[in-house]
Scaffold this active site. Sequence first.
Site, PDB file in Angstrom:
ATOM      1  N   LYS A  91       0.554 -83.161 -46.649  1.00 30.33           N
ATOM      2  CA  LYS A  91       0.728 -84.339 -47.756  1.00 30.33           C
ATOM      3  C   LYS A  91       0.025 -84.029 -48.890  1.00 30.33           C
ATOM      4  O   LYS A  91       0.352 -84.487 -50.162  1.00 30.33           O
ATOM      5  CB  LYS A  91       0.882 -85.689 -47.385  1.00 30.33           C
ATOM      6  CG  LYS A  91       2.047 -85.885 -46.549  1.00 30.33           C
ATOM      7  CD  LYS A  91       2.450 -87.364 -46.344  1.00 30.33           C
ATOM      8  CE  LYS A  91       3.707 -87.737 -45.770  1.00 30.33           C
ATOM      9  NZ  LYS A  91       3.932 -87.626 -44.364  1.00 30.33           N
ATOM     10  N   GLU A 113       3.795 -95.610 -52.523  1.00 32.59           N
ATOM     11  CA  GLU A 113       4.118 -96.552 -51.482  1.00 32.59           C
ATOM     12  C   GLU A 113       4.000 -95.760 -50.101  1.00 32.59           C
ATOM     13  O   GLU A 113       3.841 -94.590 -50.217  1.00 32.59           O
ATOM     14  CB  GLU A 113       5.751 -96.719 -51.351  1.00 32.59           C
ATOM     15  CG  GLU A 113       6.741 -95.620 -50.668  1.00 32.59           C
ATOM     16  CD  GLU A 113       6.690 -94.211 -51.465  1.00 32.59           C
ATOM     17  OE1 GLU A 113       6.335 -94.291 -52.639  1.00 32.59           O
ATOM     18  OE2 GLU A 113       6.750 -93.138 -50.739  1.00 32.59           O
ATOM     19  N   SER A 375       2.835 -79.478 -39.026  1.00 31.09           N
ATOM     20  CA  SER A 375       2.656 -80.326 -40.478  1.00 31.09           C
ATOM     21  C   SER A 375       1.348 -81.285 -40.526  1.00 31.09           C
ATOM     22  O   SER A 375       0.867 -81.462 -41.403  1.00 31.09           O
ATOM     23  CB  SER A 375       3.926 -81.202 -40.642  1.00 31.09           C
ATOM     24  OG  SER A 375       4.274 -81.817 -39.665  1.00 31.09           O
TER      25      SER A 375
HETATM   26  C1  LIG Z   1       4.795 -87.396 -43.322  1.00 26.34           C
HETATM   27  C2  LIG Z   1       4.770 -86.511 -42.390  1.00 26.34           C
HETATM   28  C3  LIG Z   1       6.044 -85.839 -42.087  1.00 26.34           C
HETATM   29  C4  LIG Z   1       7.451 -86.064 -42.854  1.00 26.34           C
HETATM   30  O1  LIG Z   1       7.366 -86.064 -44.087  1.00 26.34           O
HETATM   31  P1  LIG Z   1       8.279 -84.630 -44.572  1.00 26.34           P
HETATM   32  O2  LIG Z   1       8.541 -84.805 -46.163  1.00 26.34           O
HETATM   33  O3  LIG Z   1       9.585 -84.275 -43.902  1.00 26.34           O
HETATM   34  O4  LIG Z   1       7.368 -83.304 -44.686  1.00 26.34           O
HETATM   35  C5  LIG Z   1       5.816 -84.930 -41.254  1.00 26.34           C
HETATM   36  N1  LIG Z   1       4.602 -84.418 -40.571  1.00 26.34           N
HETATM   37  C6  LIG Z   1       3.588 -85.256 -40.857  1.00 26.34           C
HETATM   38  C7  LIG Z   1       2.229 -84.569 -40.151  1.00 26.34           C
HETATM   39  C8  LIG Z   1       3.459 -86.120 -41.749  1.00 26.34           C
HETATM   40  O5  LIG Z   1       2.527 -86.985 -42.144  1.00 26.34           O
END
Ligand SMILES: *Cc1c(COP(=O)(O)O)cnc(C)c1O
Length: 394
Positions: A91, A113, A375
């Site tokens: 993010k 938000e 992610s």
């Molecule tokens: C917020 C988040 C997501 C989901 O958001 P996307 O916009 O779909 O990437 C996925 N993995 C993690 C670790 C997150 O913090």
Amino acid sequence: MTDITMPDRSGRFGDFGGRYAPETLMTALAELEEAFAEAWVDPLFLSEYHRLLREFVGRPSPLYEANRLSEHLGMRILLKREDLNHTGAHKINNTIGQGLLARRMGKERIIAETGAGQHGVASATAAAALGLECQVYMGAKDMERQSLNVVRMQLLGTEVIPVTSGAGTLKDAVSEAMRDWVGSVETTHYIIGSVVGPHPFPLMVREFQKVIGEEVADQLGDLRPDLIVACVGGGSNAMGIFFPFLEAGIELVGVEAAGEGIESGKHGASLGHGTPGVLHGARTYMLQDDQGQVHEAHSISAGLDYPGVGPEHAYFQDSGLARYESVSDTEAVEAFHLLSRTEGIIPALESAHAIAWLQREAASLAGKTVVVNLSGRGDKDVQQVINLSTEPGL
Ligand SMILES: *Cc1c(COP(=O)(O)O)cnc(C)c1O
């Protein structure tokens, strides 16, 4: 639309996207579109963005050969380690980009938000690093559930504003942030946290996240994977890794949250099991009833608990550029344990969805080479998993 790299002039990806916003925001969105377009070709802006990604975020993130997981599942698995970024997820790539853009536009205040607090913390971090004032709207109920992230934001100098309207969760926080922006747009930039919202947000967030896929392309060298897999909430980490590979003939698979099971109705699979409609400023697939009332999404992982999805993914699905599957809460938790034990990496529950899909499909993926976007890291989810777990030793 013939050019798959840009939305058309009205911000549409095929039948999806667009700009469904209150009249008072239309000028601000047009200004933002123009400011981004200028910044994104300005060598000074780009060098500052890439310097921060390198020296503050810690990029490039490694592409890691997960040998033990590969052996266990019978395929070759490479993990893109977004969990190693500062603040522990992808993010920050976006909040640093939008924070820089806000500063360039002369806006001294940012708002955001947040649901579980991950986007809020990433926004607060970017604001502190860039010397911007920051306020984050968060549902009062979420503030109770995620008190550690509330304290983090406060330590970073951000004011967290409790939202008590509605159910006191993410959807209500989005409405409050929108209301704030309508009244403060002269001085304030609203950092949206995924590839969602009115044009130009889906395009802009994609551009700030595509560094993930560009790095993977470099790191792969001559190696050609069969698949690239990523979890999909709003869709930003998936878009970031997919986009540079769109025309490479590699299968792109997004994994949504099946929650307690699709049949239960308690899930977050907007692409797989939603219908087209307008949500938060864009036409996309969403969870809704016959009357167009938005359904609550359900997922064990807060980041996938969203009733919509980025409009470009809706377009990818309809045009066959990517495909979307879903795995349940139970499967994701199992994969969370699997990756922790086989590789020494505790994944975010969101990212565990991508691993869970590999585990379920292991027979059909035998011998293939797969890149998975990891992610985020799972420290934030440890308590939740302990509470759930019936496994001995936990
Ligand atoms: C917020 C988040 C997501 C989901 O958001 P996307 O916009 O779909 O990437 C996925 N993995 C993690 C670790 C997150 O913090």
